[in-house]
Design a protein around this motif. Structure first.
Motif, PDB file in Angstrom:
ATOM      1  N   GLN A  66       0.674  -1.077  -0.025  1.00  0.00           N
ATOM      2  CA  GLN A  66       0.011   0.012  -0.012  1.00  0.00           C
ATOM      3  C   GLN A  66       0.952   1.258  -0.109  1.00  0.00           C
ATOM      4  O   GLN A  66       0.661   2.027  -0.661  1.00  0.00           O
ATOM      5  N   TYR A  67       1.983   1.245   0.816  1.00  0.00           N
ATOM      6  CA  TYR A  67       2.903   2.366   0.816  1.00  0.00           C
ATOM      7  C   TYR A  67       3.651   2.536  -0.431  1.00  0.00           C
ATOM      8  O   TYR A  67       3.670   3.826  -0.884  1.00  0.00           O
ATOM      9  N   VAL A  68       4.388   1.522  -1.183  1.00  0.00           N
ATOM     10  CA  VAL A  68       4.847   1.784  -2.416  1.00  0.00           C
ATOM     11  C   VAL A  68       3.889   2.024  -3.664  1.00  0.00           C
ATOM     12  O   VAL A  68       4.213   2.612  -4.558  1.00  0.00           O
ATOM     13  N   GLY A  69       2.514   1.663  -3.318  1.00  0.00           N
ATOM     14  CA  GLY A  69       1.309   1.798  -4.373  1.00  0.00           C
ATOM     15  C   GLY A  69       1.416   3.542  -4.546  1.00  0.00           C
ATOM     16  O   GLY A  69       0.736   3.811  -5.493  1.00  0.00           O
ATOM     17  N   ASN A  70       1.586   4.343  -3.491  1.00  0.00           N
ATOM     18  CA  ASN A  70       1.556   5.634  -3.627  1.00  0.00           C
ATOM     19  C   ASN A  70       2.345   6.344  -4.756  1.00  0.00           C
ATOM     20  O   ASN A  70       2.056   7.426  -5.171  1.00  0.00           O
ATOM     21  N   LEU A  71       3.407   5.362  -5.227  1.00  0.00           N
ATOM     22  CA  LEU A  71       4.349   6.008  -6.226  1.00  0.00           C
ATOM     23  C   LEU A  71       3.901   5.368  -7.602  1.00  0.00           C
ATOM     24  O   LEU A  71       4.682   5.571  -8.764  1.00  0.00           O
ATOM     25  N   ARG A  72       2.851   4.830  -7.799  1.00  0.00           N
ATOM     26  CA  ARG A  72       2.368   4.477  -9.220  1.00  0.00           C
ATOM     27  C   ARG A  72       2.231   5.405 -10.161  1.00  0.00           C
ATOM     28  O   ARG A  72       2.549   5.158 -11.285  1.00  0.00           O
ATOM     29  N   PRO A  73       1.869   6.548  -9.702  1.00  0.00           N
ATOM     30  CA  PRO A  73       1.885   7.619 -10.832  1.00  0.00           C
ATOM     31  C   PRO A  73       3.357   7.982 -11.462  1.00  0.00           C
ATOM     32  O   PRO A  73       3.267   8.441 -12.550  1.00  0.00           O
ATOM     33  N   SER A  77       6.582   3.570 -18.119  1.00  0.00           N
ATOM     34  CA  SER A  77       5.640   2.457 -18.949  1.00  0.00           C
ATOM     35  C   SER A  77       6.044   1.231 -18.983  1.00  0.00           C
ATOM     36  O   SER A  77       5.283   0.489 -18.850  1.00  0.00           O
ATOM     37  N   PRO A  78       7.511   1.024 -19.449  1.00  0.00           N
ATOM     38  CA  PRO A  78       7.814  -0.472 -19.488  1.00  0.00           C
ATOM     39  C   PRO A  78       7.529  -1.117 -18.085  1.00  0.00           C
ATOM     40  O   PRO A  78       7.577  -2.514 -18.060  1.00  0.00           O
ATOM     41  N   TRP A  79       7.646  -0.420 -16.764  1.00  0.00           N
ATOM     42  CA  TRP A  79       7.164  -1.162 -15.828  1.00  0.00           C
ATOM     43  C   TRP A  79       5.850  -1.048 -14.931  1.00  0.00           C
ATOM     44  O   TRP A  79       5.470  -1.777 -13.972  1.00  0.00           O
ATOM     45  N   LYS A  80       4.929  -0.486 -15.687  1.00  0.00           N
ATOM     46  CA  LYS A  80       3.454  -0.290 -15.135  1.00  0.00           C
ATOM     47  C   LYS A  80       2.992  -1.721 -14.767  1.00  0.00           C
ATOM     48  O   LYS A  80       2.290  -1.739 -13.836  1.00  0.00           O
ATOM     49  N   ASN A  81       2.980  -2.700 -15.875  1.00  0.00           N
ATOM     50  CA  ASN A  81       2.359  -3.790 -15.614  1.00  0.00           C
ATOM     51  C   ASN A  81       3.133  -4.786 -14.563  1.00  0.00           C
ATOM     52  O   ASN A  81       2.642  -5.628 -14.065  1.00  0.00           O
ATOM     53  N   ARG A  82       4.197  -4.464 -14.122  1.00  0.00           N
ATOM     54  CA  ARG A  82       5.099  -5.494 -13.396  1.00  0.00           C
ATOM     55  C   ARG A  82       5.304  -4.482 -12.157  1.00  0.00           C
ATOM     56  O   ARG A  82       6.119  -5.338 -11.197  1.00  0.00           O
ATOM     57  N   TYR A  83       5.046  -3.558 -11.640  1.00  0.00           N
ATOM     58  CA  TYR A  83       5.533  -2.918 -10.587  1.00  0.00           C
ATOM     59  C   TYR A  83       5.198  -3.604  -9.261  1.00  0.00           C
ATOM     60  O   TYR A  83       6.029  -3.750  -8.518  1.00  0.00           O
ATOM     61  N   GLU A  84       3.808  -4.065  -9.123  1.00  0.00           N
ATOM     62  CA  GLU A  84       3.662  -4.810  -8.097  1.00  0.00           C
ATOM     63  C   GLU A  84       4.352  -6.092  -7.792  1.00  0.00           C
ATOM     64  O   GLU A  84       4.792  -6.372  -6.788  1.00  0.00           O
ATOM     65  N   SER A  85       4.447  -6.754  -8.874  1.00  0.00           N
ATOM     66  CA  SER A  85       5.098  -7.885  -8.859  1.00  0.00           C
ATOM     67  C   SER A  85       6.750  -7.820  -8.555  1.00  0.00           C
ATOM     68  O   SER A  85       7.064  -8.717  -7.671  1.00  0.00           O
ATOM     69  N   ILE A  86       7.254  -6.868  -9.098  1.00  0.00           N
ATOM     70  CA  ILE A  86       8.648  -6.618  -8.944  1.00  0.00           C
ATOM     71  C   ILE A  86       8.819  -6.174  -7.293  1.00  0.00           C
ATOM     72  O   ILE A  86       9.778  -6.791  -6.734  1.00  0.00           O
ATOM     73  N   ALA A 117      12.474   2.796   1.523  1.00  0.00           N
ATOM     74  CA  ALA A 117      13.145   4.231   0.584  1.00  0.00           C
ATOM     75  C   ALA A 117      14.398   4.049   0.015  1.00  0.00           C
ATOM     76  O   ALA A 117      14.493   4.485  -1.207  1.00  0.00           O
ATOM     77  N   ASN A 118      15.341   3.193   0.712  1.00  0.00           N
ATOM     78  CA  ASN A 118      16.559   2.589   0.049  1.00  0.00           C
ATOM     79  C   ASN A 118      16.296   2.020  -1.143  1.00  0.00           C
ATOM     80  O   ASN A 118      17.029   2.268  -2.394  1.00  0.00           O
ATOM     81  N   ILE A 119      15.382   0.918  -1.241  1.00  0.00           N
ATOM     82  CA  ILE A 119      14.879   0.262  -2.555  1.00  0.00           C
ATOM     83  C   ILE A 119      14.502   1.288  -3.581  1.00  0.00           C
ATOM     84  O   ILE A 119      14.690   1.052  -4.759  1.00  0.00           O
ATOM     85  N   ILE A 120      13.506   2.171  -3.177  1.00  0.00           N
ATOM     86  CA  ILE A 120      13.080   3.053  -4.386  1.00  0.00           C
ATOM     87  C   ILE A 120      14.061   3.730  -4.625  1.00  0.00           C
ATOM     88  O   ILE A 120      13.897   3.937  -5.826  1.00  0.00           O
ATOM     89  N   TYR A 121      14.958   4.146  -4.157  1.00  0.00           N
ATOM     90  CA  TYR A 121      16.278   5.032  -4.691  1.00  0.00           C
ATOM     91  C   TYR A 121      16.841   4.190  -5.556  1.00  0.00           C
ATOM     92  O   TYR A 121      17.003   4.310  -7.046  1.00  0.00           O
ATOM     93  N   ILE A 122      17.004   2.956  -5.685  1.00  0.00           N
ATOM     94  CA  ILE A 122      17.798   1.972  -6.337  1.00  0.00           C
ATOM     95  C   ILE A 122      16.634   1.793  -7.626  1.00  0.00           C
ATOM     96  O   ILE A 122      17.047   1.692  -8.672  1.00  0.00           O
ATOM     97  N   THR A 138       8.698  11.863  -1.349  1.00  0.00           N
ATOM     98  CA  THR A 138       8.354  11.978  -0.114  1.00  0.00           C
ATOM     99  C   THR A 138       6.889  12.455   0.076  1.00  0.00           C
ATOM    100  O   THR A 138       6.398  11.932   0.980  1.00  0.00           O
ATOM    101  N   LYS A 139       6.731  13.529  -0.636  1.00  0.00           N
ATOM    102  CA  LYS A 139       5.164  14.041  -0.886  1.00  0.00           C
ATOM    103  C   LYS A 139       4.142  12.983  -1.060  1.00  0.00           C
ATOM    104  O   LYS A 139       3.144  12.891  -0.408  1.00  0.00           O
ATOM    105  N   ALA A 140       4.518  12.331  -1.976  1.00  0.00           N
ATOM    106  CA  ALA A 140       3.617  11.014  -2.546  1.00  0.00           C
ATOM    107  C   ALA A 140       3.571   9.826  -1.753  1.00  0.00           C
ATOM    108  O   ALA A 140       2.519   9.347  -1.327  1.00  0.00           O
ATOM    109  N   LEU A 141       4.621   9.760  -0.775  1.00  0.00           N
ATOM    110  CA  LEU A 141       4.738   8.584   0.163  1.00  0.00           C
ATOM    111  C   LEU A 141       3.974   8.955   1.310  1.00  0.00           C
ATOM    112  O   LEU A 141       3.145   8.342   1.767  1.00  0.00           O
ATOM    113  N   GLU A 142       4.413  10.100   1.816  1.00  0.00           N
ATOM    114  CA  GLU A 142       3.865  10.582   3.305  1.00  0.00           C
ATOM    115  C   GLU A 142       3.055  11.599   3.222  1.00  0.00           C
ATOM    116  O   GLU A 142       2.415  12.094   4.462  1.00  0.00           O
TER     117      GLU A 142
END
Length: 172
Positions: A66-73, A77-86, A117-122, A138-142
């Motif tokens: 749910q937390y990382v789902g805030n970054l969906r926007p 494009s190449p990762w849109k369908n795989r974001y949750e599974s990754i 957050a460190n993984i989001i950086y990667i 940060t604004k999108a996450l928190e």
């Protein structure tokens, strides 16, 4: 069973409309415990430690998603369908799984928000996320651009092996 004491209950504890479900007492001069269950409800069965830990882990996993789902926007494009599974695959990496479910001293979270957050950086370093500005992320996450997680969005995890495995997963 409802207990209602009328009159002066004395100087000790007093009860009015209290429902007692479980009372545990020790037998005099014995090492056994006497369990008494009062009332209409049966005592709740406690889950085993392993089952309880697994339930807690699944709850943390859903909170992370749910937390990382805030970054969906911001997902490219190449990762849109795989974001949750990754993210599911990242959380299955043993080094990540060993650290991500322990919040440590972080406030108001049940998972290791700094590691996420460190993984989001990667991820944005590998073009999974289009946005690279830590303040926007940060604004999108928190919902607050001045949150402490902003400092973690510009760093890799301290564990080099974990970083290498996450990068390798993203390269597949």
């Amino acid at each position: 069973m409802d207990i209602r004491i009328e009159g002066n209950p004395g100087t000790g504890n007093h009860f009015t409309d209290i429902h007692i479900q479980h009372v545990e007492t020790y037998a005099p001069n014995a090492t056994t415990v006497i369990n008494n269950h009062y009332g209409d409800k049966k005592p709740l069965r406690q889950p085993s430690d392993a089952a309880g830990k697994e339930v807690e882990r699944l709850r943390c996993r859903s909170e992370i998603m749910q937390y990382v789902g805030n970054l969906r926007p911001f997902v490219t494009s190449p990762w849109k369908n795989r974001y949750e599974s990754i993210w599911q695959d990242i959380m299955d990496i043993p080094e990540v799984a060993a650290a991500i479910y322990d919040p440590g001293r972080q406030k108001d979270t049940t998972f290791n928000r700094n590691l996420v957050a460190n993984i989001i950086y990667i991820m944005y370093s590998n073009d999974v996320l289009a946005e690279k500005n830590a303040t926007s992320l940060t604004k999108a996450l928190e919902g607050n651009k001045d949150h402490a997680v902003r400092a973690q969005l510009v760093k890799e995890p301290d564990d080099r092996e974990m970083t290498a495995k996450v990068r390798a997963l993203l390269q597949r």
